[in-house]
Design a protein around this motif. Structure first.
Motif, PDB file in Angstrom:
ATOM      1  N   VAL A 228      13.989   6.552  -7.465  1.00 32.84           N
ATOM      2  CA  VAL A 228      12.925   5.665  -7.949  1.00 32.84           C
ATOM      3  C   VAL A 228      12.708   4.581  -6.895  1.00 32.84           C
ATOM      4  O   VAL A 228      13.630   3.799  -6.611  1.00 32.84           O
ATOM      5  CB  VAL A 228      13.315   5.025  -9.294  1.00 32.84           C
ATOM      6  N   PRO A 229      11.503   4.520  -6.288  1.00 29.76           N
ATOM      7  CA  PRO A 229      11.279   3.564  -5.194  1.00 29.76           C
ATOM      8  C   PRO A 229      11.641   2.128  -5.553  1.00 29.76           C
ATOM      9  O   PRO A 229      12.274   1.428  -4.747  1.00 29.76           O
ATOM     10  CB  PRO A 229       9.782   3.714  -4.897  1.00 29.76           C
ATOM     11  N   ALA A 250       0.126  -3.461  -0.395  1.00 31.92           N
ATOM     12  CA  ALA A 250       0.252  -3.862  -1.796  1.00 31.92           C
ATOM     13  C   ALA A 250      -1.100  -4.191  -2.394  1.00 31.92           C
ATOM     14  O   ALA A 250      -2.073  -4.443  -1.684  1.00 31.92           O
ATOM     15  CB  ALA A 250       1.170  -5.072  -1.917  1.00 31.92           C
ATOM     16  N   TYR A 251      -1.138  -4.210  -3.723  1.00 31.31           N
ATOM     17  CA  TYR A 251      -2.299  -4.639  -4.500  1.00 31.31           C
ATOM     18  C   TYR A 251      -3.548  -3.829  -4.185  1.00 31.31           C
ATOM     19  O   TYR A 251      -4.658  -4.334  -4.172  1.00 31.31           O
ATOM     20  CB  TYR A 251      -2.559  -6.134  -4.299  1.00 31.31           C
ATOM     21  N   THR A 255      -6.896  -3.949 -11.135  1.00 32.20           N
ATOM     22  CA  THR A 255      -6.186  -4.901 -11.978  1.00 32.20           C
ATOM     23  C   THR A 255      -5.637  -4.225 -13.225  1.00 32.20           C
ATOM     24  O   THR A 255      -4.511  -4.474 -13.650  1.00 32.20           O
ATOM     25  CB  THR A 255      -7.124  -6.056 -12.377  1.00 32.20           C
ATOM     26  N   VAL A 256      -6.426  -3.358 -13.841  1.00 35.54           N
ATOM     27  CA  VAL A 256      -5.982  -2.654 -15.045  1.00 35.54           C
ATOM     28  C   VAL A 256      -4.754  -1.812 -14.741  1.00 35.54           C
ATOM     29  O   VAL A 256      -3.784  -1.780 -15.505  1.00 35.54           O
ATOM     30  CB  VAL A 256      -7.110  -1.772 -15.614  1.00 35.54           C
ATOM     31  N   SER A 257      -4.759  -1.125 -13.596  1.00 33.84           N
ATOM     32  CA  SER A 257      -3.618  -0.299 -13.213  1.00 33.84           C
ATOM     33  C   SER A 257      -2.367  -1.137 -13.075  1.00 33.84           C
ATOM     34  O   SER A 257      -1.276  -0.713 -13.463  1.00 33.84           O
ATOM     35  CB  SER A 257      -3.906   0.440 -11.899  1.00 33.84           C
ATOM     36  N   ARG A 258      -2.475  -2.371 -12.542  1.00 37.57           N
ATOM     37  CA  ARG A 258      -1.310  -3.205 -12.334  1.00 37.57           C
ATOM     38  C   ARG A 258      -0.733  -3.732 -13.636  1.00 37.57           C
ATOM     39  O   ARG A 258       0.403  -4.192 -13.687  1.00 37.57           O
ATOM     40  CB  ARG A 258      -1.647  -4.368 -11.388  1.00 37.57           C
ATOM     41  N   TRP A 259      -1.529  -3.690 -14.737  1.00 39.25           N
ATOM     42  CA  TRP A 259      -0.980  -4.070 -16.026  1.00 39.25           C
ATOM     43  C   TRP A 259       0.141  -3.119 -16.454  1.00 39.25           C
ATOM     44  O   TRP A 259       1.072  -3.510 -17.132  1.00 39.25           O
ATOM     45  CB  TRP A 259      -2.074  -4.041 -17.101  1.00 39.25           C
ATOM     46  N   SER A 263       3.277  -3.825  -8.730  1.00 38.86           N
ATOM     47  CA  SER A 263       3.245  -3.522  -7.309  1.00 38.86           C
ATOM     48  C   SER A 263       4.659  -3.649  -6.757  1.00 38.86           C
ATOM     49  O   SER A 263       5.481  -4.420  -7.263  1.00 38.86           O
ATOM     50  CB  SER A 263       2.311  -4.502  -6.592  1.00 38.86           C
ATOM     51  N   MET A 264       4.962  -2.871  -5.717  1.00 40.05           N
ATOM     52  CA  MET A 264       6.250  -3.004  -5.056  1.00 40.05           C
ATOM     53  C   MET A 264       6.463  -4.432  -4.573  1.00 40.05           C
ATOM     54  O   MET A 264       7.584  -4.960  -4.588  1.00 40.05           O
ATOM     55  CB  MET A 264       6.346  -2.023  -3.884  1.00 40.05           C
ATOM     56  N   ALA A 265       5.387  -5.096  -4.155  1.00 38.28           N
ATOM     57  CA  ALA A 265       5.503  -6.495  -3.719  1.00 38.28           C
ATOM     58  C   ALA A 265       6.009  -7.378  -4.852  1.00 38.28           C
ATOM     59  O   ALA A 265       6.827  -8.279  -4.637  1.00 38.28           O
ATOM     60  CB  ALA A 265       4.156  -7.000  -3.210  1.00 38.28           C
TER      61      ALA A 265
END
Length: 282
Positions: A228-229, A250-251, A255-259, A263-265
């Motif tokens: 798992v990264p 990153a990013y 926005t919906v996807s990040r909910w 992000s790895m950041a």
């Protein structure tokens, strides 16, 4: 590189931002702009609570005057440090919303430097803060996120090792490109390309990426692993020395996807105390 913009909260002056911005400006012979937003919506005190408690206007005026003095002292400390380091610099004190000021500066800068815990609000929150999330979403140049220095007096390590995070996506390659273009003086440092796949121990587009990396980082090594990264990368970075820096895209998601998936950041800011060089193609 020609211009670095360092974002400072004059009420919570970041020694980390000061240290890394001067360090990189000297290494790259770049012009350093200290950006001190004069945000009228932000004070060191809780205005709502004071008004609710019936605080008189004279007291409020004195608190505002104290904040103005703190901001001026912070800008003065930045100027003194730049003069001592012998670098070209300028100071911006525009009356603007902090986020808007930072985003506008990013249009005209090659690199933005900011503390991971920067908020520009009265309350203190853990990284990634709302300010940093919003900044990374719309920023127009690469960003160096630096860790908050909590020791007094502050103790810093120079950057002495680079970890390039590669996941086969264009955004990760773009970040590596921008890093190599903007910080050529760091290309000679020990460098590792780290790639983690959920299914299989392999390097995505192996021939292409190795040929690309060879042109920019001829002595780079590779760490390729399955897992798992978000877990493996954090574990790997914990094993690095204090002078490490991670490079990543990153990013890029909506926005919906990040909910639904950080992000790895975000993960690295929450858990590590290393500088993060972040760039994402739009």
């Amino acid at each position: 590189m020609q211009k670095i913009a360092a974002i400072f909260d004059g009420l919570r002056f970041s020694e980390s931002t000061l240290h890394y911005s001067i360090l990189i400006a000297k290494q790259q012979n770049a012009h350093l702009t200290g950006v001190f937003p004069q945000d009228i919506t932000y004070n060191s005190f809780n205005l709502y609570q004071l008004l609710k408690a019936g605080t008189d206007q004279a007291t409020l005026a004195q608190l505002e005057a104290d904040d103005s003095e703190k901001r001026e002292n912070a800008a003065g400390a930045f100027e003194a440090a730049c003069q001592k380091a012998g670098i070209a610099y300028s100071v911006h004190r525009h009356r603007n919303i902090s986020l808007q000021e930072a985003l506008e500066q990013s249009i005209y800068a090659d690199l933005l430097i900011v503390d991971a815990r920067e908020t520009f609000v009265h309350d203190v929150t853990k990284p990634p803060t709302r300010f940093i999330r919003d900044l990374l979403t719309d920023v127009q140049c690469p960003v160096l996120i630096v860790p908050t220095q909590v020791l007094v007096p502050p103790v810093f390590s120079d950057i002495d090792r680079v970890v390039l995070l590669y996941d086969g996506e264009p955004s990760s390659v773009y970040a590596i490109k921008m890093y190599s273009y903007l910080l050529p003086s760091l290309q000679a440092l020990p460098t590792t390309v780290l790639s983690v796949n959920r299914e299989g121990n392999y390097l995505e587009n192996k021939g292409l990426v190795k040929d690309f990396i060879k042109r920019h980082f001829p002595n780079a090594g590779y760490e390729v692993m399955e897992g798992v990264p978000e877990e493996e990368i954090v574990s790997y970075m914990f094993g690095q020395t204090a002078g490490a820096i991670a490079v990543l895209g990153a990013y890029r998601r909506s926005t919906v996807s990040r909910w639904f998936r950080e992000s790895m950041a975000d993960v690295l800011m929450q858990t590590l105390s290393f500088p993060l060089f972040i760039a994402h193609n739009k």
